[in-house]
Scaffold this motif. Structure first.
Motif, PDB file in Angstrom:
ATOM      1  N   TRP A  36      38.883  38.799  42.717  1.00  0.00           N
ATOM      2  CA  TRP A  36      39.106  39.762  41.485  1.00  0.00           C
ATOM      3  C   TRP A  36      38.058  40.686  41.380  1.00  0.00           C
ATOM      4  O   TRP A  36      38.217  41.911  41.403  1.00  0.00           O
ATOM      5  N   LEU A  37      36.855  40.093  41.801  1.00  0.00           N
ATOM      6  CA  LEU A  37      35.681  40.965  41.798  1.00  0.00           C
ATOM      7  C   LEU A  37      35.710  42.023  42.999  1.00  0.00           C
ATOM      8  O   LEU A  37      35.194  43.130  42.853  1.00  0.00           O
ATOM      9  N   ALA A  38      36.112  41.636  44.098  1.00  0.00           N
ATOM     10  CA  ALA A  38      36.314  42.518  45.212  1.00  0.00           C
ATOM     11  C   ALA A  38      37.385  43.572  45.112  1.00  0.00           C
ATOM     12  O   ALA A  38      37.451  44.501  45.939  1.00  0.00           O
ATOM     13  N   GLN A  39      38.095  43.338  44.012  1.00  0.00           N
ATOM     14  CA  GLN A  39      39.531  44.385  44.117  1.00  0.00           C
ATOM     15  C   GLN A  39      39.076  45.820  43.664  1.00  0.00           C
ATOM     16  O   GLN A  39      39.697  46.819  43.995  1.00  0.00           O
ATOM     17  N   SER A  40      38.000  45.771  42.988  1.00  0.00           N
ATOM     18  CA  SER A  40      37.805  47.405  42.338  1.00  0.00           C
ATOM     19  C   SER A  40      36.214  47.231  41.947  1.00  0.00           C
ATOM     20  O   SER A  40      35.683  46.427  41.353  1.00  0.00           O
ATOM     21  N   PRO A  41      35.510  48.342  42.173  1.00  0.00           N
ATOM     22  CA  PRO A  41      34.124  48.545  41.392  1.00  0.00           C
ATOM     23  C   PRO A  41      34.096  48.536  39.879  1.00  0.00           C
ATOM     24  O   PRO A  41      33.307  48.117  39.298  1.00  0.00           O
ATOM     25  N   LEU A  42      35.224  48.837  39.397  1.00  0.00           N
ATOM     26  CA  LEU A  42      35.391  48.574  37.740  1.00  0.00           C
ATOM     27  C   LEU A  42      35.523  47.360  37.424  1.00  0.00           C
ATOM     28  O   LEU A  42      34.758  46.981  36.206  1.00  0.00           O
ATOM     29  N   HIS A  43      36.138  46.523  38.260  1.00  0.00           N
ATOM     30  CA  HIS A  43      35.738  45.025  37.764  1.00  0.00           C
ATOM     31  C   HIS A  43      34.270  44.571  38.015  1.00  0.00           C
ATOM     32  O   HIS A  43      33.916  43.853  36.992  1.00  0.00           O
ATOM     33  N   VAL A  44      33.631  45.102  38.892  1.00  0.00           N
ATOM     34  CA  VAL A  44      32.200  44.681  39.012  1.00  0.00           C
ATOM     35  C   VAL A  44      31.297  45.171  37.822  1.00  0.00           C
ATOM     36  O   VAL A  44      30.692  44.026  37.368  1.00  0.00           O
ATOM     37  N   GLU A  45      31.651  46.234  37.460  1.00  0.00           N
ATOM     38  CA  GLU A  45      30.864  47.066  36.325  1.00  0.00           C
ATOM     39  C   GLU A  45      31.227  46.401  35.146  1.00  0.00           C
ATOM     40  O   GLU A  45      30.333  45.992  34.394  1.00  0.00           O
ATOM     41  N   ALA A  46      32.495  45.797  34.962  1.00  0.00           N
ATOM     42  CA  ALA A  46      33.037  45.064  33.750  1.00  0.00           C
ATOM     43  C   ALA A  46      32.417  43.832  33.577  1.00  0.00           C
ATOM     44  O   ALA A  46      32.045  43.481  32.507  1.00  0.00           O
ATOM     45  N   TRP A  47      32.364  43.212  34.664  1.00  0.00           N
ATOM     46  CA  TRP A  47      31.887  41.829  34.796  1.00  0.00           C
ATOM     47  C   TRP A  47      30.347  41.815  34.514  1.00  0.00           C
ATOM     48  O   TRP A  47      29.830  40.842  33.823  1.00  0.00           O
ATOM     49  N   VAL A  48      29.853  42.872  35.026  1.00  0.00           N
ATOM     50  CA  VAL A  48      28.043  42.884  34.856  1.00  0.00           C
ATOM     51  C   VAL A  48      28.056  43.060  33.365  1.00  0.00           C
ATOM     52  O   VAL A  48      26.873  42.318  32.844  1.00  0.00           O
TER      53      VAL A  48
END
Length: 328
Positions: A36-48
């Protein structure tokens, strides 16, 4: 993607924070999180953001108002989702708690003003340690320059030239590093970024980072590094394969030492010349293929020349005030 996770990115991030913190979290779920994290930079930012809020909430555990709001959100979350068959309602309740905590923390953090954009640079042979207001420490290598922006909602560092090691401070705001078209998203870590021309190299000492860069096709590719890994990115060619990072070599320059292990002589001299106005050159191009191993003091060209004369049978000849030529 886990079948019980919500669909919206922000809700997913909060759900994953809660799920990964659970004692019964399975390896398959952690793998699904990585996907899931690798699917989109937006996922990374949301998780951070969600993870930072979770950590900050833990630090405010004694805050009565915060505890009361979180209890209320969990209770309402359980009531709202109890009727959904098959769902693990504790995860939804935790996500709801994080949403409330996020709003309260945003209010708590609001008084922290952004700092003006600042630029730091080092001259040839100079290294400089810089402590930022958020607790981050930057170590600039010789001939390096960075631009720092600590905004209200995000922290950013642009590596304009050279090499820098970043030990990122514990702060709820996302931390991004840019080097040309390459972006590094920190997830609580210590890492190095080297920018030379159109190439950027990222090496991870501790923690985790996600490196992203546009491909010639326009698609954005992402690489997640683990401690002891490094990756190079060419502006016009994308990512090279991930390689092992030699920690001794990587940390050598931070202590004023150049560590070489079976380095070609031309590459060794190029690195040593970065630290001195006295340049070492090769009189015979075939000398470039000589391999050298050793630890040398950065900026001490005379000591390096002496070692090459003793250990590799070279002869040095000074041909000007700022150049020493090496011969057979």
């Amino acid at each position: 993607m886990n079948e019980h996770a919500p669909e919206r990115g922000v809700d997913q991030a909060a759900w994953w924070v809660a799920r990964l913190d659970a004692p019964d979290c399975k390896a398959s779920e952690r793998a699904a999180f990585e996907d899931w994290l690798a699917q989109s930079p937006l996922h990374v930012e949301a998780w951070v953001r969600a993870d930072a809020i979770h950590a900050a909430a833990a630090q405010l555990a004694d805050d009565d108002l915060l505890r009361a709001a979180a209890r209320k959100a969990r209770r309402e979350g359980r009531d709202a989702f109890a009727k959904r068959p098959g769902l693990r309602t504790w995860g939804w309740a935790a996500a709801a708690s994080l949403a409330v905590v996020a709003g309260m923390l945003a209010w708590r953090l609001l008084p922290t003003p952004p700092t003006p954009e600042q630029r730091y640079a080092t001259a040839v042979g100079e290294q400089r340690t810089i402590g930022l207001a958020d607790g981050t420490t930057l170590l600039l290598d010789t001939g390096s320059a960075v631009t720092v922006r600590l905004g209200q909602g995000q922290r950013e560092v642009d590596v304009d030239a050279g090499r820098v090691q970043l030990a990122v401070g514990d702060d709820p705001r996302p931390f991004l590093v840019r080097a040309g078209t390459t972006t590094i998203r920190d997830i609580g870590t210590t890492f190095q970024v080297c920018r030379e021309g159109g190439a950027t190299r990222v090496g991870l000492v501790d923690g985790a980072v996600i490196v992203s860069a546009p491909l010639p096709t326009g698609k954005v590719e992402q690489v997640r590094l683990s401690p002891g890994e490094q990756v190079a990115v060419q502006a016009d060619a994308g990512f090279a394969p991930v390689e092992a990072l030699d920690i001794a070599v990587a940390e050598g320059w931070t202590q004023g030492e150049l560590v070489f292990k079976e380095h070609r002589l031309d590459a060794l001299l190029a690195e040593a010349n970065r630290y001195s106005t006295t340049k070492l050159t090769l009189a015979d191009p075939t000398l470039a293929e000589i391999t050298v191993s050793g630890v040398f003091r950065a900026g001490n060209q005379d000591a390096l020349v002496s070692a090459l004369e003793r250990g590799w049978g070279l002869h040095a000849r000074r041909i000007g005030p700022d150049e020493i030529s090496l011969h057979r």
